[in-house]
Design a protein around this motif. Structure first.
Motif, mmCIF file in Angstrom:
data_model
loop_
_atom_site.group_PDB
_atom_site.id
_atom_site.type_symbol
_atom_site.label_atom_id
_atom_site.label_comp_id
_atom_site.label_asym_id
_atom_site.label_seq_id
_atom_site.Cartn_x
_atom_site.Cartn_y
_atom_site.Cartn_z
ATOM 1 N N VAL A 7 5.738 3.052 -1.634
ATOM 2 C CA VAL A 7 4.395 3.449 -1.215
ATOM 3 C C VAL A 7 4.411 4.954 -1.030
ATOM 4 N N ALA A 8 3.599 5.654 -1.831
ATOM 5 C CA ALA A 8 3.584 7.122 -1.789
ATOM 6 C C ALA A 8 2.206 7.611 -2.187
ATOM 7 N N LYS A 9 1.884 8.838 -1.769
ATOM 8 C CA LYS A 9 0.586 9.421 -2.112
ATOM 9 C C LYS A 9 0.620 10.145 -3.455
ATOM 10 N N SER A 10 1.814 10.538 -3.896
ATOM 11 C CA SER A 10 1.942 11.223 -5.177
ATOM 12 C C SER A 10 3.140 10.672 -5.924
ATOM 13 N N ILE A 11 3.170 10.873 -7.232
ATOM 14 C CA ILE A 11 4.297 10.386 -8.028
ATOM 15 C C ILE A 11 5.571 11.151 -7.686
ATOM 16 N N LYS A 12 5.446 12.445 -7.374
ATOM 17 C CA LYS A 12 6.627 13.197 -6.962
ATOM 18 C C LYS A 12 7.246 12.611 -5.697
ATOM 19 N N GLU A 13 6.395 12.225 -4.750
ATOM 20 C CA GLU A 13 6.902 11.597 -3.528
ATOM 21 C C GLU A 13 7.559 10.263 -3.851
ATOM 22 N N ALA A 14 6.958 9.502 -4.768
ATOM 23 C CA ALA A 14 7.522 8.214 -5.168
ATOM 24 C C ALA A 14 8.909 8.390 -5.779
ATOM 25 N N VAL A 15 9.066 9.397 -6.634
ATOM 26 C CA VAL A 15 10.359 9.655 -7.268
ATOM 27 C C VAL A 15 11.404 10.042 -6.226
ATOM 28 N N ARG A 16 11.004 10.840 -5.246
ATOM 29 C CA ARG A 16 11.939 11.205 -4.171
ATOM 30 C C ARG A 16 12.431 9.962 -3.433
ATOM 31 N N LEU A 28 6.230 0.114 -7.848
ATOM 32 C CA LEU A 28 5.393 1.273 -7.527
ATOM 33 C C LEU A 28 3.977 0.799 -7.231
ATOM 34 N N ARG A 29 3.542 0.976 -5.995
ATOM 35 C CA ARG A 29 2.201 0.578 -5.595
ATOM 36 C C ARG A 29 1.226 1.688 -5.977
ATOM 37 N N VAL A 30 0.733 1.583 -7.192
ATOM 38 C CA VAL A 30 -0.192 2.595 -7.714
ATOM 39 C C VAL A 30 -1.464 2.638 -6.876
ATOM 40 N N ASP A 31 -1.839 1.513 -6.244
ATOM 41 C CA ASP A 31 -3.040 1.487 -5.410
ATOM 42 C C ASP A 31 -2.891 2.351 -4.164
ATOM 43 N N ALA A 32 -1.689 2.839 -3.891
ATOM 44 C CA ALA A 32 -1.494 3.754 -2.762
ATOM 45 C C ALA A 32 -1.566 5.221 -3.194
ATOM 46 N N LEU A 49 11.088 -0.205 -13.296
ATOM 47 C CA LEU A 49 9.773 -0.100 -12.655
ATOM 48 C C LEU A 49 8.932 -1.363 -12.787
ATOM 49 N N ILE A 50 8.310 -1.744 -11.685
ATOM 50 C CA ILE A 50 7.253 -2.755 -11.671
ATOM 51 C C ILE A 50 5.978 -2.018 -11.283
ATOM 52 N N ILE A 51 5.027 -1.972 -12.184
ATOM 53 C CA ILE A 51 3.764 -1.280 -11.905
ATOM 54 C C ILE A 51 2.767 -2.280 -11.326
ATOM 55 N N THR A 52 2.350 -2.018 -10.087
ATOM 56 C CA THR A 52 1.411 -2.888 -9.388
ATOM 57 C C THR A 52 0.200 -2.066 -8.954
ATOM 58 N N ILE A 53 -0.985 -2.522 -9.358
ATOM 59 C CA ILE A 53 -2.227 -1.854 -8.949
ATOM 60 C C ILE A 53 -3.065 -2.920 -8.252
ATOM 61 N N ARG A 54 -2.720 -3.174 -7.020
ATOM 62 C CA ARG A 54 -3.252 -4.326 -6.313
ATOM 63 C C ARG A 54 -4.734 -4.153 -5.972
ATOM 64 N N SER A 55 -5.490 -5.227 -6.143
ATOM 65 C CA SER A 55 -6.894 -5.224 -5.730
ATOM 66 C C SER A 55 -6.965 -5.275 -4.206
ATOM 67 N N LYS A 56 -8.039 -4.762 -3.658
ATOM 68 C CA LYS A 56 -8.212 -4.755 -2.198
ATOM 69 C C LYS A 56 -8.198 -6.172 -1.640
ATOM 70 N N ASP A 57 -8.759 -7.118 -2.387
ATOM 71 C CA ASP A 57 -8.818 -8.507 -1.931
ATOM 72 C C ASP A 57 -7.435 -9.122 -1.781
ATOM 73 N N GLU A 58 -6.455 -8.611 -2.511
ATOM 74 C CA GLU A 58 -5.107 -9.181 -2.450
ATOM 75 C C GLU A 58 -4.096 -8.167 -1.920
ATOM 76 N N GLY A 59 -4.548 -7.375 -0.946
ATOM 77 C CA GLY A 59 -3.625 -6.495 -0.246
ATOM 78 C C GLY A 59 -3.569 -5.069 -0.745
ATOM 79 N N GLY A 60 -4.492 -4.686 -1.611
ATOM 80 C CA GLY A 60 -4.513 -3.311 -2.106
ATOM 81 C C GLY A 60 -4.698 -2.306 -0.981
ATOM 82 N N ILE A 61 -4.050 -1.163 -1.111
ATOM 83 C CA ILE A 61 -4.102 -0.153 -0.063
ATOM 84 C C ILE A 61 -5.381 0.665 -0.143
ATOM 85 N N ARG A 62 -5.857 0.913 -1.372
ATOM 86 C CA ARG A 62 -7.130 1.630 -1.543
ATOM 87 C C ARG A 62 -8.074 0.771 -2.370
#
Length: 212
Positions: A7-16, A28-32, A49-62
């Protein structure tokens, strides 16, 4: 295998975060994310990598609309991640599957954050997901009682490539079973994104005590 949830706000943060972790895979929670630039720096991690872009209805962060989610799936599929995760109930399910094949494996997921359905209903959900011929089916429910774990664990008798467990403090035992019987399961790298989610260290320690 253990997938660390990133869970990160930017891809650079995610890589760190990924560089500082020893997980086998990374969800990678892309919805974050608030910044989608620098996607190319994820390429060295593509095979994990597992790319997840979760919907708000199923726990999405945004809150993300279907069209935006579909566009983001297309964008992140350019780096050919190992897996993409799309919800069974999503209106863009078939579109995402078409985009992902054959470059990435497909996880079709189902989440219930309030309860655990009956075993018959869980089995129906499993079969509905299997109709779309995914590589993995993921079923996650909420444990109100310890007995809810048993219904979810019993699903492993009916599928091979299945990830199934319960959220919540009363569902932790099913997370351990998931680590044993699933192709991979999920743990937190730093902050938990689901009730009852354990850290990578905690889950590995439990598996070590159990002998693997």
């Amino acid at each position: 295998m253990i997938a660390g949830v990133v869970v990160a706000k930017s891809i650079k943060e995610a890589v760190r975060k990924m560089n500082s972790s020893d997980a086998d895979l990374y969800e990678l929670r892309v919805d974050a994310l608030e910044d989608y630039s620098d996607i190319d720096i994820l390429r060295p991690f593509s095979s994990k990598l597992i790319i997840t872009i979760r919907s708000k209805d199923e726990g999405g962060i945004r809150e993300l609309g279907d069209e935006e989610r579909l566009s983001l799936f297309e964008k992140f599929l350019e780096i050919e991640p190992a897996y993409i995760d799309i919800e069974l109930k999503s209106r863009i399910l078939e579109d995402v599957i078409e985009l992902a094949r054959p470059s990435s494996k497909i996880v079709i997921s189902y989440h219930d954050f309030s309860r655990t359905p009956t075993f018959e209903d869980l089995l129906s959900i499993l079969h509905s997901a299997e109709d779309h011929e995914p590589d993995i089916v993921k079923i996650v429910t909420y444990a109100r009682t310890p007995w809810d774990n048993l219904r979810v664990i019993k699903l492993y008798e009916h599928a091979n490539n299945l990830i199934a467990f319960c959220m919540g403090q009363k569902g932790k035992i099913s997370r351990v079973f998931s680590a044993i019987f699933s192709p991979f399961t999920y743990a937190s790298i730093d902050e938990s994104v689901a009730p009852g989610q354990m850290s990578i260290y905690e889950l590995r320690e439990i598996l070590r005590i159990l002998g693997g």
